[in-house]
Design an enzyme around this catalytic site. Structure first.
Site, PDB file in Angstrom:
ATOM      1  N   CYS A 115       0.769  -1.141   0.081  1.00  0.00           N
ATOM      2  CA  CYS A 115       0.089   0.081  -0.078  1.00  0.00           C
ATOM      3  C   CYS A 115       0.895   1.064   0.033  1.00  0.00           C
ATOM      4  CB  CYS A 115      -1.048  -0.077   1.363  1.00  0.00           C
ATOM      5  SG  CYS A 115      -0.071  -0.267   2.659  1.00  0.00           S
TER       6      CYS A 115
HETATM    7  P1  NAD Z   1      -9.124  -6.386  -0.779  1.00  0.00           P
HETATM    8  O1  NAD Z   1     -10.103  -5.165  -0.738  1.00  0.00           O
HETATM    9  O2  NAD Z   1      -9.914  -6.944  -2.111  1.00  0.00           O
HETATM   10  O3  NAD Z   1      -9.669  -7.314   0.195  1.00  0.00           O
HETATM   11  C1  NAD Z   1      -9.059  -7.113   1.689  1.00  0.00           C
HETATM   12  C2  NAD Z   1      -9.919  -8.078   2.620  1.00  0.00           C
HETATM   13  O4  NAD Z   1     -11.410  -7.857   2.478  1.00  0.00           O
HETATM   14  C3  NAD Z   1      -9.738  -9.502   2.226  1.00  0.00           C
HETATM   15  O5  NAD Z   1      -9.879 -10.379   3.195  1.00  0.00           O
HETATM   16  C4  NAD Z   1     -11.123  -9.699   1.414  1.00  0.00           C
HETATM   17  O6  NAD Z   1     -11.613 -11.179   1.509  1.00  0.00           O
HETATM   18  C5  NAD Z   1     -12.101  -8.719   1.954  1.00  0.00           C
HETATM   19  N1  NAD Z   1     -13.345  -8.573   1.441  1.00  0.00           N
HETATM   20  C6  NAD Z   1     -13.654  -8.360   0.245  1.00  0.00           C
HETATM   21  N2  NAD Z   1     -14.864  -8.086  -0.047  1.00  0.00           N
HETATM   22  C7  NAD Z   1     -15.386  -7.933   0.854  1.00  0.00           C
HETATM   23  C8  NAD Z   1     -16.910  -7.455   1.581  1.00  0.00           C
HETATM   24  N3  NAD Z   1     -17.881  -7.416   0.395  1.00  0.00           N
HETATM   25  N4  NAD Z   1     -17.168  -7.752   2.900  1.00  0.00           N
HETATM   26  C9  NAD Z   1     -16.201  -7.722   3.651  1.00  0.00           C
HETATM   27  N5  NAD Z   1     -14.786  -8.289   3.267  1.00  0.00           N
HETATM   28  C10 NAD Z   1     -14.547  -7.930   2.084  1.00  0.00           C
HETATM   29  O7  NAD Z   1      -7.845  -6.157  -0.763  1.00  0.00           O
HETATM   30  P2  NAD Z   1      -6.612  -6.868  -1.127  1.00  0.00           P
HETATM   31  O8  NAD Z   1      -6.595  -7.150  -2.833  1.00  0.00           O
HETATM   32  O9  NAD Z   1      -6.550  -8.119  -0.333  1.00  0.00           O
HETATM   33  O10 NAD Z   1      -5.457  -5.983  -0.697  1.00  0.00           O
HETATM   34  C11 NAD Z   1      -4.963  -5.040  -1.484  1.00  0.00           C
HETATM   35  C12 NAD Z   1      -5.372  -3.836  -0.958  1.00  0.00           C
HETATM   36  O11 NAD Z   1      -5.003  -3.589   0.186  1.00  0.00           O
HETATM   37  C13 NAD Z   1      -4.774  -2.620  -1.752  1.00  0.00           C
HETATM   38  O12 NAD Z   1      -5.620  -1.485  -2.308  1.00  0.00           O
HETATM   39  C14 NAD Z   1      -3.536  -2.074  -0.805  1.00  0.00           C
HETATM   40  O13 NAD Z   1      -3.425  -0.661  -0.994  1.00  0.00           O
HETATM   41  C15 NAD Z   1      -4.355  -2.443   0.679  1.00  0.00           C
HETATM   42  N6  NAD Z   1      -3.678  -2.277   1.662  1.00  0.00           N
HETATM   43  C16 NAD Z   1      -3.627  -1.026   2.394  1.00  0.00           C
HETATM   44  C17 NAD Z   1      -2.770  -1.195   3.509  1.00  0.00           C
HETATM   45  C18 NAD Z   1      -2.889   0.067   4.545  1.00  0.00           C
HETATM   46  O14 NAD Z   1      -2.409  -0.072   5.638  1.00  0.00           O
HETATM   47  N7  NAD Z   1      -3.360   1.170   3.864  1.00  0.00           N
HETATM   48  C19 NAD Z   1      -1.839  -2.062   3.673  1.00  0.00           C
HETATM   49  C20 NAD Z   1      -1.865  -3.153   2.952  1.00  0.00           C
HETATM   50  C21 NAD Z   1      -2.625  -3.116   1.856  1.00  0.00           C
END
Ligand code: NAD
Length: 478
Positions: free
Chosen positions: A283
């Site tokens: 991120c």
């Molecule tokens: P994602 O949003 O696709 O998924 C994150 C989590 O949410 C997963 O466990 C997923 O199963 C869950 N999820 C998905 N849809 C959902 C719903 N409708 N209801 C509840 N839960 C749901 O993200 P990803 O692809 O796993 O990770 C990458 C993203 O994470 C990037 O955008 C990155 O920037 C972000 N990220 C942010 C930080 C930070 O601290 N700001 C750190 C690491 C990653």
């Protein structure tokens, strides 16, 4: 030689759930990295019920004893760090050095919050009333839900779980379905360290099923989410609508401003480390660079030379400089963003809009249009968009002209420019002459704008604020 890992749920102190969902090693598509359970709504509800039943007794355990369990878990995790790191590489694809660093981070996080079991909490105030003292104390919220992404599959679960538990809450964690095993290792360490049954529950499975149940259930007093902005905003609306507390840490589009007075090689190292390290799948990764005219040529020459050293490969090979892309869907985003930039006039100084399996070469795209997806949207790959700006002021304006605000960096030897940037760059974390990616574990972390709900910071002492509420006590002598 690897054996297939199994990642079950942990519900009410039992590892349960039939392993049905295969996750292949992104570097070796023929190898099944892990088979995990796939939770239903009923599994999530059973975990919430177990947490609710266990929480009052856990909150009554003295804080130093709660902390001691985190410390023991840290030691257990450290003792099996090599195995945990290898499993992490198999399911996520980063390099073994990066994975080992991440497991070390999880150990450090458990130690840090474990030690806070002995820390002073609350404040004592004088009162305007005679014979009275006023003090504040922090109380746990009850049951908290944690939803985490795949890109730091053990560090992020650790940095949410540890302050939640230390504060006296019970937890239901839903890790990413791409990386179930890392969370399983964290849960095993805490379980074996003596955490009572039901205090930490892990439910593997999809966001639509398990994640949404956590967001919707009134018994979840607070929900901490890290992931994409689109999903985070949606979850935040659901939790806020029912009066719950939410913490959303989301996407980033982190820019670095390289000024004429910087050392070109050093600036290129800062940008490459932030942009290509962790395969750009952080991120906090550097994904856009603004460079002033006097340093442009020397900086780009150095950056291209360094990019050539980041050849993608199997993370389990210690010689691999950069891991693979984590999934086909992520690769598709990387390639289409690069292709789109080229179609709209950008020049590729390194890399191409193509890939050998998930082995994707780092990309440097120069003279990308500021508003194009490659320069404006989070892509999440080892791709750096470079744009020229006439001077510092234009560069600062370009850094701030973004929907996101997670990290922002500057490469300069000017103290006054660095100070001005630290003051005026609109991002939660500012890095001067340091890569945008990479964080110390004991300091506050979080973004602004579309990168965060901006409600509570994670990590360090500040992290416990999200997991507690504050009570003010007026104590009269008689
Ligand atoms: P994602 O949003 O696709 O998924 C994150 C989590 O949410 C997963 O466990 C997923 O199963 C869950 N999820 C998905 N849809 C959902 C719903 N409708 N209801 C509840 N839960 C749901 O993200 P990803 O692809 O796993 O990770 C990458 C993203 O994470 C990037 O955008 C990155 O920037 C972000 N990220 C942010 C930080 C930070 O601290 N700001 C750190 C690491 C990653």
């Amino acid at each position: 030689m690897s054996s297939t890992a199994i990642a079950q749920h942990l519900i009410d102190g039992e590892f349960t759930g039939e392993p049905v969902k295969e996750r292949r090693n992104p570097a070796r598509p023929d190898e099944v990295a892990v088979v995990s359970a796939s939770g239903t709504r009923a599994d999530a509800e059973a975990a919430i019920a177990a947490a609710e039943a266990a929480q009052p007794a856990w909150a009554a355990v003295p804080a130093p004893a709660r902390g001691a369990i985190l410390m023991r878990a840290a030691e257990l995790l450290r003792s099996r760090a090599a195995e945990v790191a290898a499993d992490l590489v198999r399911e996520e694809g980063k390099t073994i050095a990066e994975a080992s660093g991440e497991v070390g981070r999880a150990v450090g996080v458990l130690q840090f919050f474990g030690s806070l079991g002995w820390a002073a909490t609350g404040t004592t105030y004088e009162s305007a009333l005679p014979g009275t003292t006023i003090s504040t104390r922090r109380r746990p919220l009850g049951v908290v839900g944690l939803i985490t992404p795949w890109n730091f599959p053990i560090a992020i679960p650790a940095w949410k779980t540890a302050p939640a538990l230390l504060s006296g809450n019970a937890v239901v964690l839903k890790p990413s379905e791409l990386t179930p095993m890392s969370a399983r290792h964290l849960a095993a360490a805490l379980h074996e360290a003596g955490l009572p049954a039901g205090v930490l529950n892990v439910v593997q499975g999809s966001g639509r099923t398990v994640g949404e149940t956590l967001a919707q259930d009134d018994r979840i007093a607070a929900l901490s989410f890290t992931g994409s902005t689109a999903v985070g905003r949606q979850i935040g609306r659901v939790v806020n609508e029912r009066g719950g507390r939410s913490q959303l840490e989301m996407g980033g589009k982190n820019g670095v401003l390289v000024l004429d007075d910087a050392d070109p090689r050093r600036a290129a190292q800062v940008v490459a480390s932030g942009g290509f390290g962790l395969t750009g799948q952080a991120c906090t990764a550097t994904s856009r660079v603004y460079v002033t005219p006097g340093i442009r040529a020397a900086f780009l020459e150095e950056l291209a030379a360094i990019a050539a050293t980041y050849a993608p490969g199997d993370g389990l090979d210690p010689a691999t400089a950069m891991g693979v892309v984590a999934s086909d869907a992520q690769l598709e985003r990387d390639i289409s963003a690069v292709r789109n930039a080229v179609d709209s006039g950008a020049t590729l100084l390194h890399g191409r809009p193509e890939s050998d399996g998930l082995h994707f070469q780092p990309v440097i795209a120069v003279d990308v249009e500021h508003a194009s997806p490659l320069a404006a949207e989070e892509i999440f790959g080892p791709i750096v968009a470079v744009m020229e700006v006439p001077d510092y002021e234009a560069g600062l304006a370009a850094i701030n002209d973004s929907a996101y605000g997670l990290t922002a960096g500057i490469c300069t030897t000017s103290l006054s420019r660095a100070s001005d940037f630290a003051e005026n760059a609109h991002a939660g974390v500012i890095k001067v002459n340091r890569a945008t990616a990479g964080l110390d574990l004991h300091v506050p972390f979080g973004g602004v704008k579309d990168s965060s709900s901006g409600t509570f910071r994670e990590q360090g002492h500040t992290a416990t604020q999200f997991y507690t509420w504050e009570k003010t006590v007026y104590l009269g002598a008689e």
